[in-house]
Scaffold this motif. Structure first.
Motif, PDB file in Angstrom:
ATOM      1  N   ILE A   1       0.834  -1.205   0.000  1.00 40.70           N
ATOM      2  CA  ILE A   1       0.000   0.000   0.000  1.00 40.70           C
ATOM      3  C   ILE A   1       0.867   1.253   0.000  1.00 40.70           C
ATOM      4  CG2 ILE A   1      -1.676   1.310   1.357  1.00 40.70           C
ATOM      5  CD1 ILE A   1      -2.890  -1.316   2.237  1.00 40.70           C
ATOM      6  N   LEU A   2       1.996   1.225   0.724  1.00 42.43           N
ATOM      7  CA  LEU A   2       2.907   2.382   0.743  1.00 42.43           C
ATOM      8  C   LEU A   2       3.486   2.641  -0.643  1.00 42.43           C
ATOM      9  CD1 LEU A   2       4.758   1.857   4.149  1.00 42.43           C
ATOM     10  CD2 LEU A   2       3.159   3.696   3.557  1.00 42.43           C
ATOM     11  N   GLU A   3       3.769   1.548  -1.395  1.00 39.87           N
ATOM     12  CA  GLU A   3       4.262   1.734  -2.758  1.00 39.87           C
ATOM     13  C   GLU A   3       3.209   2.413  -3.629  1.00 39.87           C
ATOM     14  OE1 GLU A   3       5.537  -1.964  -4.354  1.00 39.87           O
ATOM     15  OE2 GLU A   3       7.301  -2.144  -3.055  1.00 39.87           O
ATOM     16  N   ARG A   4       1.950   1.974  -3.454  1.00 40.19           N
ATOM     17  CA  ARG A   4       0.866   2.627  -4.209  1.00 40.19           C
ATOM     18  C   ARG A   4       0.723   4.092  -3.818  1.00 40.19           C
ATOM     19  NH1 ARG A   4      -4.191  -0.960  -3.074  1.00 40.19           N
ATOM     20  NH2 ARG A   4      -5.184   0.766  -4.211  1.00 40.19           N
ATOM     21  N   ALA A   5       0.890   4.376  -2.511  1.00 36.61           N
ATOM     22  CA  ALA A   5       0.802   5.767  -2.045  1.00 36.61           C
ATOM     23  C   ALA A   5       1.941   6.601  -2.621  1.00 36.61           C
ATOM     24  CB  ALA A   5       0.828   5.803  -0.519  1.00 36.61           C
ATOM     25  N   GLN A   6       3.146   6.028  -2.688  1.00 39.29           N
ATOM     26  CA  GLN A   6       4.276   6.759  -3.254  1.00 39.29           C
ATOM     27  C   GLN A   6       4.053   7.044  -4.735  1.00 39.29           C
ATOM     28  OE1 GLN A   6       8.044   4.755  -2.869  1.00 39.29           O
ATOM     29  NE2 GLN A   6       9.189   6.405  -3.852  1.00 39.29           N
ATOM     30  N   SER A   7       3.509   6.054  -5.474  1.00 38.88           N
ATOM     31  CA  SER A   7       3.235   6.261  -6.888  1.00 38.88           C
ATOM     32  C   SER A   7       2.192   7.357  -7.087  1.00 38.88           C
ATOM     33  CB  SER A   7       2.735   4.948  -7.508  1.00 38.88           C
ATOM     34  OG  SER A   7       2.373   5.137  -8.854  1.00 38.88           O
ATOM     35  N   ALA A   8       1.134   7.336  -6.236  1.00 41.60           N
ATOM     36  CA  ALA A   8       0.113   8.383  -6.341  1.00 41.60           C
ATOM     37  C   ALA A   8       0.685   9.750  -6.011  1.00 41.60           C
ATOM     38  CB  ALA A   8      -1.065   8.056  -5.423  1.00 41.60           C
ATOM     39  N   ALA A   9       1.606   9.815  -5.015  1.00 38.24           N
ATOM     40  CA  ALA A   9       2.228  11.094  -4.661  1.00 38.24           C
ATOM     41  C   ALA A   9       3.101  11.607  -5.798  1.00 38.24           C
ATOM     42  CB  ALA A   9       3.059  10.935  -3.390  1.00 38.24           C
ATOM     43  N   GLU A  10       3.804  10.708  -6.473  1.00 38.36           N
ATOM     44  CA  GLU A  10       4.632  11.127  -7.607  1.00 38.36           C
ATOM     45  C   GLU A  10       3.763  11.635  -8.755  1.00 38.36           C
ATOM     46  OE1 GLU A  10       6.846   7.632  -8.434  1.00 38.36           O
ATOM     47  OE2 GLU A  10       8.329   7.960  -6.838  1.00 38.36           O
ATOM     48  N   GLN A  11       2.637  10.957  -8.995  1.00 36.91           N
ATOM     49  CA  GLN A  11       1.734  11.439 -10.045  1.00 36.91           C
ATOM     50  C   GLN A  11       1.148  12.803  -9.695  1.00 36.91           C
ATOM     51  OE1 GLN A  11      -1.171   8.364 -10.603  1.00 36.91           O
ATOM     52  NE2 GLN A  11       0.291   6.917 -11.505  1.00 36.91           N
ATOM     53  N   ALA A  12       0.795  12.993  -8.405  1.00 36.34           N
ATOM     54  CA  ALA A  12       0.276  14.293  -7.981  1.00 36.34           C
ATOM     55  C   ALA A  12       1.323  15.380  -8.176  1.00 36.34           C
ATOM     56  CB  ALA A  12      -0.166  14.231  -6.521  1.00 36.34           C
ATOM     57  N   LEU A  13       2.578  15.062  -7.862  1.00 40.01           N
ATOM     58  CA  LEU A  13       3.647  16.036  -8.040  1.00 40.01           C
ATOM     59  C   LEU A  13       3.835  16.380  -9.511  1.00 40.01           C
ATOM     60  CD1 LEU A  13       5.923  17.704  -6.781  1.00 40.01           C
ATOM     61  CD2 LEU A  13       7.415  15.702  -6.969  1.00 40.01           C
ATOM     62  N   ALA A  14       3.768  15.371 -10.381  1.00 37.91           N
ATOM     63  CA  ALA A  14       3.911  15.629 -11.817  1.00 37.91           C
ATOM     64  C   ALA A  14       2.771  16.503 -12.327  1.00 37.91           C
ATOM     65  CB  ALA A  14       3.949  14.307 -12.580  1.00 37.91           C
ATOM     66  N   GLU A  15       1.543  16.219 -11.871  1.00 41.58           N
ATOM     67  CA  GLU A  15       0.413  17.032 -12.309  1.00 41.58           C
ATOM     68  C   GLU A  15       0.509  18.449 -11.777  1.00 41.58           C
ATOM     69  OE1 GLU A  15      -2.933  14.827 -11.028  1.00 41.58           O
ATOM     70  OE2 GLU A  15      -2.786  13.332 -12.626  1.00 41.58           O
ATOM     71  N   LEU A  16       1.023  18.594 -10.539  1.00 42.20           N
ATOM     72  CA  LEU A  16       1.192  19.933  -9.979  1.00 42.20           C
ATOM     73  C   LEU A  16       2.231  20.721 -10.768  1.00 42.20           C
ATOM     74  CD1 LEU A  16       0.174  21.698  -7.662  1.00 42.20           C
ATOM     75  CD2 LEU A  16       2.050  20.852  -6.265  1.00 42.20           C
ATOM     76  N   ARG A  17       3.291  20.052 -11.186  1.00 44.49           N
ATOM     77  CA  ARG A  17       4.297  20.729 -12.015  1.00 44.49           C
ATOM     78  C   ARG A  17       3.710  21.128 -13.361  1.00 44.49           C
ATOM     79  NH1 ARG A  17       9.270  16.508 -10.799  1.00 44.49           N
ATOM     80  NH2 ARG A  17      10.025  17.503  -8.866  1.00 44.49           N
ATOM     81  N   ALA A  18       2.842  20.265 -13.924  1.00 40.58           N
ATOM     82  CA  ALA A  18       2.208  20.603 -15.201  1.00 40.58           C
ATOM     83  C   ALA A  18       1.321  21.839 -15.057  1.00 40.58           C
ATOM     84  CB  ALA A  18       1.392  19.422 -15.709  1.00 40.58           C
ATOM     85  N   VAL A  19       0.591  21.929 -13.941  1.00 39.32           N
ATOM     86  CA  VAL A  19      -0.236  23.111 -13.701  1.00 39.32           C
ATOM     87  C   VAL A  19       0.636  24.352 -13.573  1.00 39.32           C
ATOM     88  CG1 VAL A  19      -1.841  24.212 -12.100  1.00 39.32           C
ATOM     89  CG2 VAL A  19      -2.110  21.805 -12.665  1.00 39.32           C
ATOM     90  N   ALA A  20       1.761  24.225 -12.865  1.00 38.32           N
ATOM     91  CA  ALA A  20       2.660  25.374 -12.706  1.00 38.32           C
ATOM     92  C   ALA A  20       3.231  25.807 -14.039  1.00 38.32           C
ATOM     93  CB  ALA A  20       3.787  25.007 -11.734  1.00 38.32           C
ATOM     94  N   ARG A  21       3.582  24.834 -14.880  1.00 39.19           N
ATOM     95  CA  ARG A  21       4.091  25.196 -16.204  1.00 39.19           C
ATOM     96  C   ARG A  21       3.008  25.876 -17.032  1.00 39.19           C
ATOM     97  NH1 ARG A  21       6.672  20.108 -15.862  1.00 39.19           N
ATOM     98  NH2 ARG A  21       4.977  19.154 -17.058  1.00 39.19           N
ATOM     99  N   GLY A  22       1.750  25.508 -16.810  1.00 38.29           N
ATOM    100  CA  GLY A  22       0.659  26.154 -17.539  1.00 38.29           C
ATOM    101  C   GLY A  22       0.449  27.594 -17.127  1.00 38.29           C
ATOM    102  N   ILE A  23       0.872  27.967 -15.907  1.00 32.93           N
ATOM    103  CA  ILE A  23       0.744  29.345 -15.456  1.00 32.93           C
ATOM    104  C   ILE A  23       1.860  30.201 -16.038  1.00 32.93           C
ATOM    105  CG2 ILE A  23       0.694  30.847 -13.434  1.00 32.93           C
ATOM    106  CD1 ILE A  23      -0.396  28.455 -11.869  1.00 32.93           C
ATOM    107  N   LEU A  24       3.085  29.788 -15.903  1.00 37.13           N
ATOM    108  CA  LEU A  24       4.241  30.490 -16.471  1.00 37.13           C
ATOM    109  C   LEU A  24       5.347  29.468 -16.707  1.00 37.13           C
ATOM    110  CD1 LEU A  24       5.349  33.236 -17.318  1.00 37.13           C
ATOM    111  CD2 LEU A  24       6.356  33.459 -15.053  1.00 37.13           C
ATOM    112  N   PRO A  25       5.537  29.035 -17.943  1.00 39.77           N
ATOM    113  CA  PRO A  25       6.505  27.971 -18.227  1.00 39.77           C
ATOM    114  C   PRO A  25       7.914  28.345 -17.767  1.00 39.77           C
ATOM    115  CG  PRO A  25       5.119  28.431 -20.133  1.00 39.77           C
ATOM    116  CD  PRO A  25       4.849  29.512 -19.138  1.00 39.77           C
ATOM    117  N   PRO A  26       8.553  27.502 -16.955  1.00 40.02           N
ATOM    118  CA  PRO A  26       9.923  27.808 -16.506  1.00 40.02           C
ATOM    119  C   PRO A  26      10.913  27.935 -17.658  1.00 40.02           C
ATOM    120  CG  PRO A  26       8.944  26.012 -15.220  1.00 40.02           C
ATOM    121  CD  PRO A  26       8.041  26.253 -16.371  1.00 40.02           C
TER     122      PRO A  26
END
Length: 430
Positions: free
Chosen positions: A280-305
């Protein structure tokens, strides 16, 4: 800052590029001169009408001293306003926009107090004289150029005592002297190429100053334009906020909820089932990594680094490299623009290239960016099937809102069969 990115098709040699640039320069000069000659000759027509109307107006004014001209004054005033409208329409056909004032009165007393009528009368006098001279030059210059350039061919046919040049002096008694006349024809051609565009602008200047709406109307138009721009900016801002909210709610937030649930389950299972808790912890880590990737995508949509790291030229090269259609970028910017302007241009190009890849069926695309007089000029062109429709849900309406928010202008040319050309003119900002 200058960068050029090619799609691998190979570059031209330096000499070949210079020859092509020279041909383009000559073709542009010839095209501009021909357009200017057409404008000057068209102005000659309205100048002749202005001269005739000016004579009638002077006679009418003299007749007003004995009372007879009062009956003719309304007719003369209507003719004046009609001729002014014709001049505005003529200039509009040549790309010179003259905003018409409110309808002017045709009664003599009211007309004398009307600023627009007084300005139109001033234009009549100027155009009937100065505009007439420039129009005659536009008519006679090409005639003189053809006549003098071709004189060596016509020389055997002319009488012995006929003047050789279009200026009315000189006679040619030999082939050598006749050939010298052709140099004068070359001089006329140089004058046509170099001076006629400026002459056309001089002929149009009185109409721009005297036949357009007054400063009050210009200010009203500007206020209306800024009001519409402000509304477009607020609309674009609201749309952007909704997009970010949907991205966070539908993506990142759900991932983080999943992480929380999985961590809670793992915490309850860690004592009685360590192996299950580890899974379950592995699944939680994978979900956290996906959330981080999506958060970075949203940030790039605001002002691309990438804009801060590589500038607009590098960012657009990256978009071209990842485009499904072979794309070439040509970016020449002497200095950086405002961050918001660069972000807007970046998103416009990204949306345009996405549309090209999805809908156009193009085999190649070109992105050109230039900076001219404090404004950034963008051009995106493809060789696809054309027929792009702003109302068809292709994202063009969103692009227009983004550009309007910066007080810019967007134009789209997409005939059926192609090519499609999207052009953006936006202030560089500070």
């Amino acid at each position: 800052m200058t960068t050029r990115h090619n799609d691998g098709s190979g570059g031209r040699s330096g000499s070949g590029a210079k020859k092509e640039s020279f041909r383009e320069t000559v073709a542009g000069a010839v095209s501009a001169a021909l357009a200017a000659l057409g404008q000057l000759v068209g102005g000659l027509g309205t100048a002749l009408l202005a001269l005739a109307l000016l004579g009638i107006a002077l006679v009418t004014a003299a007749a007003c001293l004995v009372g007879v001209g009062l009956l003719l004054a309304p007719t003369v005033l209507r003719a004046l306003h009609a001729l002014a409208g014709r001049e505005r329409a003529r200039l509009a056909r040549h790309g010179v926009e003259v905003i018409a004032p409110e309808p002017s009165p045709t009664q003599l007393r009211a007309a004398l107090a009307d600023p627009a009528t007084r300005r139109a009368a001033g234009w009549l006098a100027v155009h009937a004289t100065f505009g007439l001279i420039l129009g005659l030059c536009g008519l006679l210059l090409p005639i003189a150029a053809v006549r003098d350039t071709a004189f060596p061919l016509l020389w055997p046919l002319v009488p012995d005592d006929a003047t050789s040049t279009s200026l009315g002096f000189g006679t040619a008694d030999s082939w050598a002297e006749a050939s010298v006349v052709s140099l004068l024809g070359v001089g006329w051609i140089a004058i046509i190429l170099g001076l006629t565009p400026g002459m056309a602008r001089l002929q149009a200047r009185p109409a721009l100053r005297l036949l357009s709406a007054g400063p009050e109307a210009d200010l009203s138009l500007r206020i209306a334009e800024l009001t519409a721009t402000r509304a477009a900016a607020l609309d674009a801002h609201a749309v952007e906020l909704r997009r970010i909210e949907r991205s966070l709610h539908d993506g990142t937030q759900n991932r983080l909820v999943t992480v929380t649930v999985l961590l809670g389950a793992a915490r309850r299972m860690v004592a009685r089932d360590p192996a299950g808790a580890d899974e379950i912890l592995e699944r939680a880590q994978s979900a956290a990594e996906q959330a981080l990737a999506e958060l970075r995508a949203v940030a790039r949509g605001i002002l691309p680094p990438v804009l801060a790291d590589r500038g607009l030229a590098g960012a657009l090269s990256g978009l071209a490299a990842h485009c499904a259609v072979p794309c070439r970028t040509d970016v020449e910017l002497p200095e950086r623009c405002a961050a918001s302007v660069e972000a807007t241009v970046y998103f416009v190009v990204a949306e345009a290239l996405t549309n090209i890849a999805k809908h156009s069926g193009a085999t190649r695309a070109t992105v050109t960016v230039r900076s001219r007089g404090g404004r950034l000029l963008l051009r995106v062109e493809d060789d696809g099937r054309g027929g792009a429709d702003e109302a068809g849900g292709s994202g063009l309406a969103g692009i227009r809102r983004r550009i309007a928010a910066h007080d810019g202008v967007l134009s789209l040319t997409s005939p059926v069969g192609g090519p499609t050309i999207l052009e953006v003119d936006v202030p560089c900002g500070s």
